[in-house]
Design a protein around this motif. Sequence first.
Motif, PDB file in Angstrom:
ATOM      1  N   PRO A 101       1.343   2.089  -1.842  1.00  0.00           N
ATOM      2  CA  PRO A 101       2.569   1.315  -1.638  1.00  0.00           C
ATOM      3  C   PRO A 101       3.375   1.174  -2.928  1.00  0.00           C
ATOM      4  CG  PRO A 101       0.717   0.264  -0.536  1.00  0.00           C
ATOM      5  CD  PRO A 101       0.137   1.384  -1.366  1.00  0.00           C
ATOM      6  N   GLN A 124      11.749  -1.467   1.737  1.00  0.00           N
ATOM      7  CA  GLN A 124      10.370  -1.483   1.247  1.00  0.00           C
ATOM      8  C   GLN A 124       9.482  -0.535   2.046  1.00  0.00           C
ATOM      9  OE1 GLN A 124       9.401  -3.052  -1.512  1.00  0.00           O
ATOM     10  NE2 GLN A 124       7.422  -2.035  -1.265  1.00  0.00           N
ATOM     11  N   SER A 128       0.229  -2.055   3.997  1.00  0.00           N
ATOM     12  CA  SER A 128      -0.206  -1.338   2.796  1.00  0.00           C
ATOM     13  C   SER A 128      -1.590  -0.718   2.962  1.00  0.00           C
ATOM     14  CB  SER A 128      -0.183  -2.271   1.583  1.00  0.00           C
ATOM     15  OG  SER A 128      -1.039  -3.380   1.793  1.00  0.00           O
ATOM     16  N   SER A 164       5.176  -5.855   3.765  1.00  0.00           N
ATOM     17  CA  SER A 164       4.604  -4.735   3.016  1.00  0.00           C
ATOM     18  C   SER A 164       3.100  -4.883   2.868  1.00  0.00           C
ATOM     19  CB  SER A 164       5.273  -4.633   1.643  1.00  0.00           C
ATOM     20  OG  SER A 164       4.694  -3.601   0.866  1.00  0.00           O
ATOM     21  N   ASP A 175       7.480   2.643   0.552  1.00  0.00           N
ATOM     22  CA  ASP A 175       6.030   2.740   0.728  1.00  0.00           C
ATOM     23  C   ASP A 175       5.640   4.021   1.457  1.00  0.00           C
ATOM     24  OD1 ASP A 175       5.769   0.328  -0.525  1.00  0.00           O
ATOM     25  OD2 ASP A 175       5.452  -0.842   1.298  1.00  0.00           O
TER      26      ASP A 175
END
Length: 403
Positions: free
Chosen positions: A369, A44, A359, A355, A48
């Motif tokens: 993101p 992730q 972000s 995340s 991102d």
Amino acid sequence: MNRHGKTSAGIVRRLLRRNVSAVQIIGYAFASLVGLTIVLTAIQFYLDASGVFTSRDAGALQRDYLVVSKQIGLTDRTTGFTDEEIADLAAQPWVNATGAFTASRFKAAIGVDFAGRGMSTETFFESIPDQFFDQLPTDWYFDTSLGEAGDVPIVLSRDYLALYNFGFASTRGLPTLRESEISKIPLTVAIRGYDGHTVRMRGHVAGFSSRINTIAVPEDFMAWANARFGTPGGDTAPSRLVLEVNTPGDPAIAQYMRRHSLDIAGDKMDNGTAAYFLRVVTGVVIAVGAVISLLSFFILMLSIFLLLQKNRGKLQRLMLLGYSPDDVARPYITLILTVNATVLVLSCAVAWGASAMWSDALRTIGAEPASPATAFATGFIVMGAVSAINIVSVRRRMRKDFR
């Protein structure tokens, strides 16, 4: 038979509650949770952070393309690439394709009549193969059959528009222009050939690029204009090349450039190096998580096999009573699926929460993101595969030992 199945499941569940090692199951669940969380969080974060290195220019070269030229010295007399040098570049393992910038061999000027004031400036043109553009303008063509009556589409560097708006226009009382506005302004393209003959053609700005620092025209126009107005016998060796590369930050690229005294335009190499470093770090983190997950998998399998061995006599008696190996294995499979599903849900939740923490910081530097769908799908696939292997292993062990 259904009653027997329920009785079998109840008996085996009681055996599990009596003999299963809660410490072993918790140890597996914790190790698996840590490993899968590391993998999903790393995926992730990579998705991102990759937005930082993604080009925002839909009509420009993408970030996996490099523009290369020779370094200029006081004693240099030629800056063009020979066929051998181009072939050597194309043969490098990190190069997917090569393309040459074709320069105009004639003098040119662009004029515009704007707000009642006429302006013109001498200019130059270059062209590159269409395949090296991410998205071409819809009218990116030149009808050679029309000749001097044709319309010339032009792609400008956004740097040139910024220079006009904040340098030229602001000091001369001229209005600033947006991209959508300047694209509607008709241009006059004046071309003077080697024999001094000058022709004027229509032109327009078809698009802008923040990655190609040039004034680009279609290859069809460049070939026609060079043949019609270019100086005969001039140097046709390309002075710049565009390379489609696998990974812009590959150290082998920088080594090759230094060894052959080549320059890379713009910040491509810096961004590519950062992206390459991000990929390497992400790969290392994912590898660590995968190793932890693999070890936890073996912990679970060892725990289940030890449990089966411990209850061997009791399970054999159940089968002598008429219960199949699958009936006896079902509670073990239920335990595996319950633990793995819990690990998957918790890992996805932790990755999603992590995340959310970074972000806002990524948005401040222009990166949006990514959706967590890819990370979640990866977790589902991994745990699905692990569960399938667990189930198959338990059933095979049951059929082998208790047949």
